[in-house]
Design a protein around this motif. Structure first.
Motif, PDB file in Angstrom:
ATOM      1  N   LEU A  77      28.324 -13.314  19.692  1.00 28.44           N
ATOM      2  CA  LEU A  77      26.884 -13.125  19.557  1.00 28.44           C
ATOM      3  C   LEU A  77      26.529 -11.646  19.525  1.00 28.44           C
ATOM      4  N   THR A  78      25.380 -11.338  18.958  1.00 27.74           N
ATOM      5  CA  THR A  78      24.843  -9.983  19.019  1.00 27.74           C
ATOM      6  C   THR A  78      24.221  -9.739  20.395  1.00 27.74           C
ATOM      7  N   GLY A  79      23.867  -8.475  20.667  1.00 34.25           N
ATOM      8  CA  GLY A  79      23.211  -8.164  21.929  1.00 34.25           C
ATOM      9  C   GLY A  79      21.931  -8.961  22.144  1.00 34.25           C
ATOM     10  N   PRO A  80      21.007  -8.971  21.181  1.00 32.98           N
ATOM     11  CA  PRO A  80      19.793  -9.772  21.369  1.00 32.98           C
ATOM     12  C   PRO A  80      20.082 -11.263  21.555  1.00 32.98           C
ATOM     13  N   GLN A  81      21.096 -11.774  20.866  1.00 28.67           N
ATOM     14  CA  GLN A  81      21.451 -13.183  21.042  1.00 28.67           C
ATOM     15  C   GLN A  81      21.989 -13.446  22.442  1.00 28.67           C
ATOM     16  N   LEU A  82      22.764 -12.503  22.974  1.00 28.96           N
ATOM     17  CA  LEU A  82      23.251 -12.661  24.340  1.00 28.96           C
ATOM     18  C   LEU A  82      22.107 -12.567  25.342  1.00 28.96           C
ATOM     19  N   ASP A  83      21.158 -11.672  25.098  1.00 32.56           N
ATOM     20  CA  ASP A  83      19.972 -11.615  25.958  1.00 32.56           C
ATOM     21  C   ASP A  83      19.296 -12.982  26.032  1.00 32.56           C
ATOM     22  N   LYS A  84      19.130 -13.597  24.877  1.00 31.13           N
ATOM     23  CA  LYS A  84      18.469 -14.901  24.817  1.00 31.13           C
ATOM     24  C   LYS A  84      19.301 -15.961  25.534  1.00 31.13           C
ATOM     25  N   PHE A  85      20.612 -15.938  25.306  1.00 35.38           N
ATOM     26  CA  PHE A  85      21.494 -16.934  25.912  1.00 35.38           C
ATOM     27  C   PHE A  85      21.498 -16.830  27.435  1.00 35.38           C
ATOM     28  N   ARG A 122      26.021  -5.189  30.428  1.00 35.84           N
ATOM     29  CA  ARG A 122      25.037  -4.895  29.380  1.00 35.84           C
ATOM     30  C   ARG A 122      24.675  -3.419  29.458  1.00 35.84           C
ATOM     31  N   HIS A 123      24.718  -2.743  28.334  1.00 27.13           N
ATOM     32  CA  HIS A 123      24.467  -1.318  28.294  1.00 27.13           C
ATOM     33  C   HIS A 123      22.985  -1.028  28.076  1.00 27.13           C
ATOM     34  N   GLN A 124      22.587   0.201  28.350  1.00 27.36           N
ATOM     35  CA  GLN A 124      21.167   0.551  28.265  1.00 27.36           C
ATOM     36  C   GLN A 124      20.616   0.416  26.853  1.00 27.36           C
ATOM     37  N   ASP A 125      21.488   0.517  25.849  1.00 29.14           N
ATOM     38  CA  ASP A 125      21.014   0.386  24.475  1.00 29.14           C
ATOM     39  C   ASP A 125      20.928  -1.065  24.012  1.00 29.14           C
ATOM     40  N   GLY A 126      21.172  -2.002  24.930  1.00 29.97           N
ATOM     41  CA  GLY A 126      21.059  -3.412  24.605  1.00 29.97           C
ATOM     42  C   GLY A 126      22.327  -4.048  24.078  1.00 29.97           C
ATOM     43  N   THR A 127      23.391  -3.273  23.960  1.00 23.03           N
ATOM     44  CA  THR A 127      24.675  -3.841  23.558  1.00 23.03           C
ATOM     45  C   THR A 127      25.457  -4.285  24.788  1.00 23.03           C
ATOM     46  N   TYR A 128      26.455  -5.119  24.561  1.00 18.15           N
ATOM     47  CA  TYR A 128      27.304  -5.645  25.624  1.00 18.15           C
ATOM     48  C   TYR A 128      28.769  -5.329  25.321  1.00 18.15           C
ATOM     49  N   SER A 129      29.573  -5.234  26.367  1.00 16.66           N
ATOM     50  CA  SER A 129      31.009  -5.384  26.157  1.00 16.66           C
ATOM     51  C   SER A 129      31.244  -6.840  25.751  1.00 16.66           C
ATOM     52  N   ASN A 130      32.470  -7.195  25.447  1.00 17.40           N
ATOM     53  CA  ASN A 130      32.708  -8.594  25.064  1.00 17.40           C
ATOM     54  C   ASN A 130      33.102  -9.455  26.254  1.00 17.40           C
ATOM     55  N   GLN A 131      32.801  -8.976  27.470  1.00 19.95           N
ATOM     56  CA  GLN A 131      33.206  -9.697  28.674  1.00 19.95           C
ATOM     57  C   GLN A 131      32.694 -11.132  28.718  1.00 19.95           C
ATOM     58  N   THR A 132      31.410 -11.331  28.430  1.00 23.90           N
ATOM     59  CA  THR A 132      30.832 -12.673  28.500  1.00 23.90           C
ATOM     60  C   THR A 132      31.478 -13.595  27.488  1.00 23.90           C
ATOM     61  N   GLU A 133      31.706 -13.090  26.274  1.00 25.03           N
ATOM     62  CA  GLU A 133      32.306 -13.910  25.226  1.00 25.03           C
ATOM     63  C   GLU A 133      33.766 -14.235  25.544  1.00 25.03           C
ATOM     64  N   ALA A 134      34.512 -13.233  26.017  1.00 27.60           N
ATOM     65  CA  ALA A 134      35.907 -13.475  26.369  1.00 27.60           C
ATOM     66  C   ALA A 134      36.021 -14.436  27.541  1.00 27.60           C
TER      67      ALA A 134
END
Length: 522
Positions: free
Chosen positions: A158-166, A375-387
């Motif tokens: 997922l993208t950062g915004p999609q992870l935010d929603k999830f 989750r980083h300040q710019d709204g991106t994530y590492s892939n930790q949640t997905e992994a």
């Protein structure tokens, strides 16, 4: 659990607030493919227990090319088969980092911080906090990102915004419509993983990660593996020992999981109870501080007030002053509370966060949550949640009906009112996972291995103490070391007793007496 709504994260430097220090993690949802049930290396059942098969020899014989990568660290890569059943097929790269020993070197110590999904490279970067000077003197501190994680063929969904929603989905659904919304989000998560990472998904299980560790051990030139694993890392270590008992030198499994328990309902329910116990410990401590927002000094009343705040956030989100557009609803607020329960050193932050939340401001709770999910300040994530999700869903059989999760959540809610349903529903994406699980849940024995040290903290919120007792009892050479303490994991959390026992074992291979109990640190 999965969904990694925070309940699975590495021990990492928390720059959230001054008091946040290192926040401990581990998705307690274990995460291992059944070592006996998955394919043996090159299809040879004996390969893991003696010499590698001829087909794997090129991997075992490789040498790592090290390059300097800041602050005295060296970085490199190894190649491993994507599919150990077909070692002549496609390969992937595993990223590795080391900090060379400062004294009379014994060998390497491999590190895993948990998750699953935690970056071992990030963890090794904090080696001077993770290990004592005595251990750093004798061992190269080696971190690696397991397959599917971080810099090692990462799973993406997922993208950062999609992870935010999830992550912001209502994790405690009260109506059929809310259940449907959560199920839709879970399905979209699974579909996103299939769309972006289909080739990887069948091969990110813990048994394959353990096989990668043995290739890494050989590439490092070590005849036996020395290893420190936290939380989920204890499962990775136990799986390794079960596959390669003759290749074990010394394994420390701190914050242990019980490999015999199914994730739904047993693991998730136990973890929810653990967080409830940790909350009570936090509240008892809170009452001794003037900054405590509970003047009545009654644990049950305080828990009820927190529960009311979380439920109210489900209807009217808390204020968010971070500058992003996320609504701090019940899920984000719960995640923030959970984050601080991992480590007693974060309790002062939780006192502040709750004081603010009771006044309608959830900003500090949100910042805590961001630390745990990376989750980083710019709204991106590492892939930790997905992994985390990908590894768990392939490692374990999960229920395939939403009704099963709903029933389990209802039962868990009775035992853990604040966390039961939230934790249980977190595994829902595995109902829709696009590849079948490869493992089963059963005891691991590692017959023929030398003594393996299992460390358990008596009030550990994420990996309950009874799991450490269970794992130590299952391993044929397991030795239990206990800590009368709070928080997730024990080594390097201010207990001289624990640190001394672990150091002695790592350096001399001499474990403490079985069932040694280290006293509470005040």
């Amino acid at each position: 659990m999965t969904r990694c709504k925070g309940m699975g994260r590495t021990r990492r430097t928390a720059a959230v607030l001054a008091a946040a220090a290192l926040l401990a993690t581990a998705c307690s949802a274990k995460g291992d493919a059944d070592p006996a049930g998955g394919p043996s290396p090159a299809g040879d059942p004996a390969a893991g227990r003696n010499a590698p098969s001829a087909a794997l020899a090129p991997f075992y014989n490789q040498k790592i090319t090290w390059t300097a990568c800041r602050q005295g660290f060296e970085c490199g890569k190894i190649k491993v088969p994507l599919d150990y059943a077909n070692p002549g097929g496609e390969s992937i790269q595993i990223s590795v980092i080391r900090l060379p020993a400062t004294g009379d070197r014994i060998g390497s110590i491999l590190l895993n911080p948990g998750g699953p999904g935690g970056s071992g490279i990030e963890y090794a970067r904090a080696a001077k906090s993770v290990l004592t000077p005595a251990v750093l003197s004798r061992f190269d501190a080696v971190g690696f990102d397991p397959r599917g994680v971080g810099e090692s063929a990462p799973v993406r969904c997922l993208t950062g915004p999609q992870l935010d929603k999830f992550i912001g989905l209502d994790g405690t659904p009260d109506t059929p419509a809310e259940v449907d919304a959560l199920a839709t989000g879970a399905k979209e998560f699974a579909q996103g993983c299939e769309a972006k990472s289909a080739k990887l998904l069948p091969h990110v299980g813990t048994a394959d990660a353990a096989r990668d560790m043995d290739v890494l051990r050989a590439a490092l030139g070590d005849t036996g593996l020395t290893y420190l694993g936290k939380s989920y890392g204890t499962y990775l270590g136990a799986v390794y020992a079960d596959l390669f008992p003759k290749n074990v030198r010394a394994l420390v499994l701190d914050g242990a999981v019980d490999p015999a328990l199914p994730p739904v309902p047993d693991v998730n329910a136990a973890q929810a109870r653990g967080f409830q116990v940790a909350l009570r410990s936090f509240l008892a401590d809170c009452f001794t501080h003037t900054s405590c927002p509970f003047p009545a000094k009654n644990i049950d009343e305080a828990q009820s007030r927190i529960g009311t705040m979380l439920k109210n956030a489900d209807q009217t989100p808390l204020r968010n002053s971070t500058g992003d557009t996320r609504k701090i609803d019940e899920s984000w607020a719960t995640l923030g509370v959970v984050t601080a329960l991992y480590d007693k050193r974060s309790w002062p932050v939780l006192r502040v966060a709750l004081s603010q939340a009771f006044k309608g401001d959830g900003t500090t709770l949100l910042r805590l949550a961001d630390v745990l999910i990376d989750r980083h300040q710019d709204g991106t994530y590492s892939n930790q949640t997905e992994a985390n999700m990908a590894i768990n869903c392939v490692d374990h059989p999960y229920p395939k009906t939403t009704q099963a999760y709903e029933q389990a959540a209802t039962a868990a809610q009775k035992e853990s009112p604040l966390f039961g349903a939230y934790v249980m529903w977190g595994s829902l994406p595995c109902e829709y996972w696009p590849v079948p699980p490869t493992g089963t849940d059963k005891p691991l024995k590692a017959e023929g291995a030398p003594p393996i040290l299992v460390v358990g903290t008596q009030r550990d919120p994420a990996t309950p103490y009874q799991w450490a007792e269970a794992l130590a009892g299952q391993l044929s050479s397991g030795v239990l070391l206990s800590y009368d303490g709070d928080g997730h994991t024990a080594y390097r959390t201010n207990s001289t007793c624990i640190d001394k026992a672990v150091d002695t074992y790592l350096i001399t291979q001499t474990p403490p007496k079985p069932n040694t109990l280290c006293p509470k640190v005040t």
